[in-house]
Design an enzyme around this catalytic site. Structure first.
Site, PDB file in Angstrom:
ATOM      1  N   CYS B 245       0.849  -1.199   0.000  1.00 20.56           N
ATOM      2  CA  CYS B 245       0.000   0.000   0.000  1.00 20.56           C
ATOM      3  C   CYS B 245       0.883   1.247   0.000  1.00 20.56           C
ATOM      4  O   CYS B 245       1.827   1.355   0.793  1.00 20.56           O
ATOM      5  CB  CYS B 245      -0.897  -0.006   1.234  1.00 20.56           C
ATOM      6  N   CYS B 270      -4.672   0.736   0.133  1.00 21.22           N
ATOM      7  CA  CYS B 270      -5.600  -0.197   0.774  1.00 21.22           C
ATOM      8  C   CYS B 270      -7.041   0.099   0.359  1.00 21.22           C
ATOM      9  O   CYS B 270      -7.486   1.249   0.386  1.00 21.22           O
ATOM     10  CB  CYS B 270      -5.545  -0.047   2.290  1.00 21.22           C
TER      11      CYS B 270
END
Lengths: 371, 304
Positions: B245, B270
């Site tokens: 992420c 995310c």
């Protein structure tokens, strides 16, 4: 550098305020009243009542106003309101034999007991824009026949006297299902099919009915009778031991008379297709009768080949509130699912490219690494 | 966690009347008793469109109580428009407390994702389901598919997966990936990415699935075996991401691709915004967070 999609709530509230403004339009133009809609857009109101399954002119007119004239949106508003109302009983079946008729026509007989009553109809108008309506007008007073005095027996009853048409199947009221209280399951019986058709999308039924006329499950229909008028709604009250009148509603009923070649068990006979809807809504009632008859194909031992004969297909897709919801839900974010498809397609394309030309493998691998 | 907002007057707690809730609860009980079996229920018209979560909303309305704390996510995020709309609906009609924190929620209504943080015993996750029938795109008729389930006749599904492998050398289903529940019913996990399928297996939470338009409810009681369909020589695999992420540096989570410009620039972050923000609060920093404060871009805020 990364700006998240945030503040959805404020954006939604603002969009809805903008909607209110757009609904009102130019404030120098007088605002529409619900009465005006109810009186002057009566056929739109009838459609909303019919497909919204709620007979209330004022609420239907309000829904049309709120929906900016989008009738399917208005139908949705009506349904969502209707579902919150308590159910305190079931009326006894309305008696359309006792209808106070405002329009009644038959296409199967030139004249018949009770007569042909044209009523307020677009039929035989020339579809020329009437520019006089650009201004306020006061319509001429029409001559009215003394209607409602003569008995108006049903055309299908007249045919039935000679056994030329199938008898209406008798179903006890206690056995009638309720589409709005129980999930529809297949195969669906005719009571549920008719309930479903009566609230079905007019356009969908029109197209399906039309398809049967063009040969996709042909039924050789004749309009036995269309009648429009007012009927009483009555509720049987156990404590009183008799039915009480709850009110009067306007309905359109269409009885279609269809050819039937007969089978090994039955001689040739006319069969029935039935349509019944709230308000004045002939197109819908006729389409409903055509589709009802088509969906009886299996029962009558006819060849099954067309969409209109397919009960599961018709009933699963005829509800415009369901249909518009699911079609329009495609507007909702789908980026999680799209991401997984994106990954798969990239991978498959990579493998495809690698298989096509070995020299490009390195490039593909480099690209993958960059991800 | 947010305290209850002003409750709308004129409607019952949770919008639905008690009779309707009872009907839905009966369907839920049946669904829990027969894991993975689709129970028909008399779905009501709701004040949001079919296809926008009416099934999930009805299930939530039937199980929610005054003590519950509700979290609503769509695509993993609490802040997507429809999640906002559904959360507001419950605030208006039930006045319950809401949260964006997976840990603090007693009921989580979701569309398309299962939170990254493992669910706990006592939590309920409610899935919004568009097409509950896993066999629908193999056989459009309800009459047929119900019989196939009754006879446990799932050969068609295996043929479909096999054909994928023959054509693509892999099973080309990436979301709504079918599962077998407790060795009996084949079930649609709703259009979650297959990445989330393993989270359903033996979960301590109660998992409820509502399909409003299609009028079906199904369920996974806590600690139910849920197996993604596969073959011995082609075992089930989850989606894998090659980068962590960009905001919280998490790996092994589901990522959204965000297009940054029209030159092919993009980043991954995310999909579960609560998970991402919790990690950033804990001091994890992704490569693309730059000098920004750790709380940028999250969904946690106090005004809803």
């Amino acid at each position: 550098m990364y700006v998240a999609v945030k503040g959805g709530e404020a954006a939604i509230d603002n969009a809805h305020r903008l909607l209110d403004l757009a609904r009102r339009g130019d404030t120098t133009v007088p605002e529409l009243s619900v009465d005006q809609i109810s009186q002057q857009l009566a056929l739109g109101v009838a459609r909303v009542m019919s497909e919204g399954s709620l007979y209330d002119r004022e609420l239907a007119a309000l829904a049309i106003k709120q929906a900016r004239g989008d009738l399917i949106e208005a139908i949705f508003l009506t349904r969502a309101y209707r579902t919150t109302l308590p159910r305190f009983g079931y009326s006894i079946p309305v008696d359309t034999n006792a209808m106070r008729i405002s329009r009644r026509i038959s296409a199967t007989f030139k004249d018949l007991p009770g007569g042909q009553i044209l009523g307020p109809t677009f039929d035989y108008t020339h579809r020329l824009l009437d520019f006089s309506l650009l201004q306020s007008t006061v319509p001429d007073t029409p001559l009215l026949a003394g209607s409602g005095l003569d008995a108006t027996p049903r055309v299908t009853d007249l045919l039935n006297r000679d056994g030329l048409i199938e008898a209406n199947p008798i179903q006890e009221c206690d056995d009638v299902g309720d589409l709005t209280r129980d999930p529809l399951e297949f195969p669906a019986t005719r009571d549920l099919r008719l309930q479903s058709l009566s609230r079905a999308d007019e356009g969908f039924l029109l197209a399906l009915g039309y398809s049967t006329q063009r040969g996709y499950g042909r039924t050789h229909p004749f309009v036995g009778e269309i009648r429009i008028g007012q009927v009483d709604v009555e509720l049987f009250v156990e404590d009183l031991g008799f039915a009480v009148n709850l009110g009067v509603i306007e309905m359109t009923e269409c009885e279609m008379v269809n050819q039937f070649h007969g089978s090994a068990e039955q001689p040739p006979q006319f069969t029935r297709g039935y349509g019944l809807v709230f308000g004045q809504s002939e197109r819908k009632a006729m389409s409903m009768a055509l589709v009802d008859r088509s969906m009886r194909a299996q029962e009558l031992g006819e060849e099954l080949s067309a969409p209109a004969q397919d009960v599961e297909f018709v009933l699963s897709h005829c509800d415009n509130v369901q249909a518009t919801g699911f079609v329009e839900h495609l507007k909702l974010p789908h980026y999680v699912d799209f991401q997984s498809e994106l990954q798969l397609v990239r991978r498959l394309r990579g493998e495809h490219a690698a298989a096509q030309s070995p020299s490009s493998t390195a490039a593909v691998l480099n690209k993958e690494a960059a991800e | 966690m947010n305290s209850p907002g002003p409750k709308a007057t004129g409607y019952n707690f949770g919008y639905l009347d008690e009779q309707t809730k009872r009907m839905i609860r009966r369907a839920i009980l049946k669904a829990v008793a027969i894991p993975g079996y689709q129970v028909p229920f008399a779905s009501r018209e709701m004040p949001m469109p079919y296809g926008w979560g009416t099934g999930g909303v009805q299930v939530t309305a039937a199980v929610i109580g005054t003590e519950d704390v509700l979290k609503v996510i769509d695509q993993g995020s609490d802040d997507t428009t429809n999640a906002v709309s559904i959360r507001k609906f419950f605030v208006r009609t039930s006045g319950v407390r809401t949260t964006t924190s997976t840990a603090d929620a007693s009921i989580i209504q979701t569309r398309h994702r299962i939170p990254e943080r493992p669910l706990q015993a006592g939590q309920i996750i409610v899935y919004q389901v568009p097409i509950p029938e896993p066999l629908r795109f193999l056989e459009p008729r309800e009459t047929e598919t119900r019989r196939m389930h009754a006879l446990e006749e799932y050969g068609l599904m295996h043929v479909k997966l096999y054909e994928d492998i023959a054509r693509h050398k892999t099973i080309a289903t990436t979301y709504a990936y079918p599962v077998k529940v407790d060795g009996r019913y084949v079930m649609d996990p709703s259009p979650t990415p297959k990445f989330d399928n393993p989270k359903m297996d033996m979960s301590p939470a109660l998992q409820l699935f509502g399909a409003g338009r299609e009028k079906r409810i199904y369920a996974l009681p806590p600690y139910t075996k849920v197996k993604s369909l596969d073959f011995d020589d082609h075992p089930f695999e989850v989606n894998r991401f090659t980068t962590p992420c960009g905001l919280c540096n998490a790996t092994g989570v589901y990522l959204d691709e965000v297009i940054l410009d029209d030159q092919g620039g993009r980043m991954f972050a995310c999909s579960d915004t609560d998970h991402c923000e919790t990690r950033r609060v804990d001091g994890h920093r992704g490569l693309l967070l730059g000098d920004a404060h750790g709380q940028v871009g999250g969904s946690r805020h106090g005004d809803d």
